[in-house]
Design a protein around this motif. Structure first.
Motif: not given
Length: 191
Positions: A2, A6-7, A10, A98, A102-104
């Motif tokens: 990641i 992106t982090a 999240l 979220i 995480t699952m793109h």
């Protein structure tokens, strides 16, 4: 892997969820405390309404927005349950965002972007309302609420830009490790 943006997205989602849960706990505490105060007030003998003088000079020409003193108990309960429903919907929207990161799956993030855009529109309407209140009501309260609304608008706009940059990154490529989002985000800051 990641990337940092992106982090950060999240972290925004989890921070929103924790903030909403804290706000819900505060709401429950305030409603419980209010009910306890009402029980104490019921036990105290209050003078009748006929004995209390009415001062027409102290009345506001327009009521303050959602003033608890001028609202009935049923209206307060409706507002409480409305806020609670809205806050739980906010948690669901954040969980979708979220999951999208995480699952793109960028399509899961569109609901969060729409939610935040609606929040921006509500913030603008609240700023307009408080500017109106500034001229007809309590100026100090109105100025405080204007500043809070502007701060909320700025934070929400920053969240929208960050999540939109992540959305574009996930839409351009199924691989989340590319640097297109970083260059897009730097372009936003430079403009």
């Amino acid at each position: 892997m990641i990337n940092a943006l992106t982090a950060f997205g999240l972290a925004i989602g989890w921070m929103d969820i924790v903030g909403v849960l804290c706000f819900e706990l505060v709401m429950f505490y305030m409603m419980r405390r209010r009910r306890l105060d009402e029980k104490v007030d019921d036990k105290v003998d209050l003078p009748s309404l006929e004995e209390q003088p009415v001062d027409h000079k102290t009345r506001n020409s327009l009521p303050n927005l959602l003033s608890r003193k001028q609202m009935m108990e049923s209206e307060n309960a409706w507002i409480f349950w409305g806020y609670l429903l809205m806050l739980n919907m906010w948690i669901a929207v954040c969980l979708l965002m979220i999951a999208g990161i995480t699952m793109h799956k960028p399509e899961l993030m569109t609901i969060y972007l729409i939610w935040c855009f609606c929040g921006l529109v509500i913030d603008v309407l609240m700023i307009i309302w408080w500017i109106f209140e500034l001229f007809v009501g309590d100026a100090i309260v109105a100025m405080t609420n204007i500043l809070i609304s502007i701060l909320t608008f700025a934070v929400e706009l920053a969240f929208v830009l960050i999540i939109y940059a992540i959305y574009l990154n996930l839409s351009w490529s199924p691989d989340a490790d590319n640097d297109k989002v970083t260059s897009y985000f730097h372009w936003l800051l430079l403009e």
